[in-house]
Design an enzyme around this catalytic site. Structure first.
Site, short mmCIF file in Angstrom:
data_model
loop_
_atom_site.label_atom_id
_atom_site.label_comp_id
_atom_site.label_asym_id
_atom_site.label_seq_id
_atom_site.Cartn_x
_atom_site.Cartn_y
_atom_site.Cartn_z
N HIS A 114 44.06 32.00 66.09
CA HIS A 114 43.95 33.02 65.05
C HIS A 114 45.28 33.17 64.31
O HIS A 114 45.33 33.21 63.08
CB HIS A 114 43.55 34.35 65.71
CG HIS A 114 43.36 35.48 64.76
ND1 HIS A 114 44.32 36.44 64.56
CD2 HIS A 114 42.34 35.78 63.94
CE1 HIS A 114 43.88 37.30 63.66
NE2 HIS A 114 42.67 36.93 63.26
N ARG A 116 41.40 28.19 35.21
CA ARG A 116 40.46 29.30 35.49
C ARG A 116 40.61 30.32 34.37
O ARG A 116 41.55 31.10 34.36
CB ARG A 116 40.79 29.94 36.83
CG ARG A 116 40.63 29.01 38.01
CD ARG A 116 40.87 29.78 39.29
NE ARG A 116 40.68 28.91 40.44
CZ ARG A 116 41.64 28.18 41.00
NH1 ARG A 116 42.87 28.21 40.52
NH2 ARG A 116 41.37 27.41 42.04
N ARG A 146 37.56 25.49 32.83
CA ARG A 146 36.33 26.07 33.37
C ARG A 146 35.97 27.33 32.59
O ARG A 146 36.79 28.24 32.45
CB ARG A 146 36.55 26.44 34.84
CG ARG A 146 35.30 26.96 35.52
CD ARG A 146 35.54 27.20 36.99
NE ARG A 146 36.33 28.40 37.21
CZ ARG A 146 36.68 28.84 38.42
NH1 ARG A 146 36.34 28.16 39.49
NH2 ARG A 146 37.37 29.94 38.56
N CYS A 151 38.39 20.20 43.34
CA CYS A 151 39.40 21.21 43.06
C CYS A 151 39.28 22.26 44.16
O CYS A 151 38.26 22.40 44.80
CB CYS A 151 39.26 21.80 41.66
SG CYS A 151 37.69 22.55 41.30
#
Lengths: 566, 566
Positions: free
Chosen positions: B138, B236, B292, B501
């Protein structure tokens, strides 16, 4: 036109004539005519089953206007619709609908078309009439989803605000005034006879898909058996935890400090669970009963408002804040993809152990009483082969500790995410059955949330981007994924049994897809059993023809090859 | 042991010797030695690249303790870790950590192991030390995710509460007291020289995966180009709408009454968008830039608390209730699978048109200035072939209206849901490129929410159910799905360009997978560019060997067949 082309009836002039004449009849009379022609030796079993269109069943399995009582002069429109019947006053605007909702009077929403913002009015209405759209319109999708009768795309029927009308979606008619409505008649004798004959059809060339039911209680299991179900495809065990005498134990378990404390609360649920399972296994004695272990995320069992939080805090002797904190911990940004199903069982093996013990003890007691229980333990939401291997050991240890023979129960998985298809070979080595949860499989295959995209789906249908609702009818990519999972799974484990549970299993187009891709059984909600029994037989007949003609083609090619070789 | 077996260096005793000797060196000195041996003609290009382990880069690309300044007697422990370096006071309990958080002093969290409830303390800490666990624990997962240096599983190092220590995760050491820390050095000359040689390697037998960058601003694009990126794999565009001068227009657009009103507000964003795109295309002149279109669901642009709602209501001249109502409408139960990406563009074509116009105008202006822009328009979250066909027409109409040559831009899709793999043939007929969003592809393939299952993933690793984090390293089912999509896509469209990506593209194990399944390019965040350049070269060298030996085997079989024929 299709029935003229259908080779299944093409050789019998009497069948061809009947195909035409029953179009003029109401559904009950049509079923009568089919059965009569068969009894008179005019049509064969296969022909009768082929001629029985699924839409005929809608008129019998849903409420409908009594055809003998209709005054033909009062029929206003013929159109397509969503099955069911209702009487109410015409509401042509949202304001008028609000008035009827306030007064409690039954009303029929009559609009040019429906829009997403009308959903809550559709829920309140007795039925819906739209002037525009077809069977893929927003109105058609929503009314089917909400179980409301509807007449779709009937043109402006010149209905006056406040006048009383009765609609029958399966017949596609609007009648002025109040017309007598017959309740659903699932035990209609003609239908029962036709379905029994359909069940009996078999083929040497292909499978006849078995119809099972989704049922969560002994009562539903009995009902399903009477309707012809050959087993239970999924018992959703989480529903058992919501009863008034059980939810507090579940909530106490969720709030428990540690595993020992959780086990203490689960013990209180164990006996109730065992009795549930015993009842269901008994109702389906001799037939397989697939019990799905807890799937729902824990937050679903927690209270929804401040008052309930306070009441629970009081009952458990903890602070409101402690409960709110736990609920905050359980909150997820995408619960569909969160800590549920087998993930929950791995995190809390004590839940898995309690449920498995209850199932195996219930079966064992029945066996000792001389019965023949067939329990199948199903793991929900498995994504990784390692998860299956891990939890299978937990289950088998419970069985061993109880001294239960491993052959007395089966272990399988819900195949509801694409990874189970892409690793089907590995999953099938450890699973005795696959059961496609086609709803979640569709959600994950397309990355589309069913709950969040109802309006978007309607837009796609309207623009012709899709031709049916992915949550009604299995679409291309999902079918390919399923086919890959089935064929690779059966390759690795020839005894693998593959079923489909979820509403797609009751959709005629999807049943035809299931037939083609190798599904062995569909499991549907009890009201869908009759239609599934009919369509599985039809799908087998059609597939038998396709396989047959494919073999003919193969033989022809083989012949031409051998000729070329000469 | 692997380097002894590695056939890429097995034939050169000097390379084998170097493999051993650099183990004793700090990362900078090791890179130096590699470059020196190559310059001296002792090892070949391929051997140098093979010997350069990805972990060596961690010591240069992250902050690290200056090796020349370490007093060896002060080194307390050697172990594995998460790269980076930090100095702070030892906090051995949550209470001690709380004290340092309150005082603002830097602290290192020192614990037997970390648990999900410690995440907010890890975020506040300068670094983490755990006594137990390994690279799949973890602590290892969380510190890597949060970008915190860590020493993992070093045993109880007998560190005293409050004493000052310095840790270096890449070197895996804990030093008593404050040690001098060197900042990241992405332009290290030895590393740059090695990477340039790695870039230059090629093979007749297989591809050398191209490394691109994820960048959203002209500045990031320039930085990426300097680091060696051969284009932008994903811009983005939603990030552009969050700037202070833009968000109000976006919010006004969301609150607009109708399409005309929405277009009015979008017009105000159009010029800014065009300037953004122009800057990025200019920074990457001559190289492909994949932009995008808007992916984020609209609710992400709305205010988060009551004060912000009131401020927005005031600005737009509407009531708070109107804003809250709209936000309620936009709320989704599973936003990951909701109205986003291409679904949003189909619902609001005006957003798509504005963005496409901005992209094509930007490219056109650059072209007129004598530059060579290479825009590629990418559709996010496409699930259905019909969606692609529909939105492609919208895009091409904008291009036609502007008089732009269709050859001047490309149209492709994010392949981030399994349906794109199962219908790859059909998608590839309409798309010029595929770009796997491996994060969402993993989420939908396994039905696992990345945000909601961090602790569950840690549990799976702990129990050995998986051996790496699915959101770090591409797992089996996802790899098979991608391979199917790539091979069927390229079959239908041999010119189809396929990239990955997302963070998986910068993970060494995933790059090796990409090489095997046919990926053409990976696009990574700028800090991951160096490691991606190194590992793509290594993956090519390994694959070249495999392809080679596979061909040898094939030839051997072909020979044995022809012998049998004789």
């Amino acid at each position: 036109m299709k029935e003229f082309m259908n080779p299944l009836i093409a050789n019998n002039p009497m069948a061809l004539e009947l195909a035409q004449s029953i179009k003029q009849l109401d559904p009950r009379s049509a079923l009568r005519a089919l059965k009569q022609h068969f009894d008179d030796g005019k049509i064969l079993e296969k022909e009768m089953v082929t001629l029985c269109k699924p839409s005929l069943l809608d008129g019998v399995l849903f409420a409908s206007i009594d055809p003998s009582a209709i005054d033909q002069t009062k029929i206003l429109r013929h159109s397509t619709g969503t099955p069911g019947a209702a009487t109410g006053k015409v509401a042509r605007t949202i304001e008028e609908a609000d008035k009827y909702i306030a007064s409690g009077e039954a009303f029929i929403l009559v609009l040019p078309e429906t829009k997403p913002e009308f959903i809550r009015y559709i829920e309140e209405a007795a039925g819906v009439v739209t002037f525009q759209g077809g069977i893929t319109s927003h109105a058609a999708i929503i009314t089917r989803q909400k179980g409301k009768p509807a007449i779709i795309g009937c043109g402006d029927a010149n209905l006056k605000s406040g006048e009383e009308i009765t609609i029958d979606g399966a017949a596609g008619i609007i009648v002025r005034g109040k017309a007598p409505i017959k309740p659903p008649e699932p035990t209609n004798t003609d239908l029962s006879a036709i379905l029994e004959i359909a069940d009996g059809l078999s083929s040497e060339k292909t499978r006849h898909i078995v119809v099972k039911a989704n049922a969560d209680t002994p009562k539903d299991a009995e009902k399903a058996r009477k309707l012809g179900a050959k087993g239970i495809g999924v018992v959703r065990t989480e529903h058992m935890f919501f009863a008034e005498d059980r939810l507090p134990h579940m909530q106490a378990m969720i709030m428990a400090a540690d595993e020992a404390d959780r086990r203490k609360h689960l013990d209180k649920l164990a006996t109730m669970q065992k009795d549930d399972f015993k009842g269901i296994l008994q109702a389906m004695d001799g037939l397989p009963v697939t019990i799905r272990l807890l799937d729902a995320p824990l937050h679903e069992f927690m209270p929804h408002d401040a008052d309930d939080v306070a009441a629970l805090a009081d009952k458990l002797g903890v602070s409101d804040t402690a409960i709110e904190q736990r609920m905050e911990d359980l909150k997820e940004s995408n619960p569909m993809l969160g800590l549920r199903g087998t993930r929950l069982l791995i995190t809390h093996p004590e839940i898995c152990e309690m449920q498995v013990r209850a199932i195996l003890q219930a079966a064992n007691e029945l066996k000792e009483e001389g019965r023949n229980p067939q329990p199948q333990i199903m793991l929900p939401m498995v994504s990784l082969v390692g998860e299956l291997e891990h939890i299978k050991k937990v289950i088998e240890k419970v069985g061993d500790d109880l001294g239960i023979n491993r052959g007395d129960y089966k272990i399988g998985i819900m195949t509801e995410v694409p990874s189970t298809a892409w690793e089907a070979k590995e999953f099938a080595k450890h699973a005795e059955f696959f059961s496609f949860g086609t709803n979640d499989f569709t959600q994950t295959t397309y990355g589309m949330s069913r709950d969040d995209l109802t309006s978007y789906t309607a837009l796609l249908l309207e623009k012709g981007i899709i031709s049916s609702d992915p949550f009604q009818t299995i679409q291309e990519a999902a079918a390919r994924g399923m086919e890959q999972g089935i064929s690779e799974g059966k390759q690795a484990n020839p005894n693998l049994d593959v079923s489909v549970c979820g509403e797609h299993g009751g959709d005629p187009a999807s049943i035809h897809t299931c037939q083609k891709i190798g599904v062995d059984a569909v499991s549907v909600s009890p009201p869908r059993i009759p239609i599934a029994r009919l369509v599985t037989a039809q799908a087998m007949l059609e597939h038998e023809l396709e396989v047959g003609s494919w073999q003919v083609r193969q033989n022809a090619r083989a012949n031409s090859y051998s000729r070329a070789d000469c």
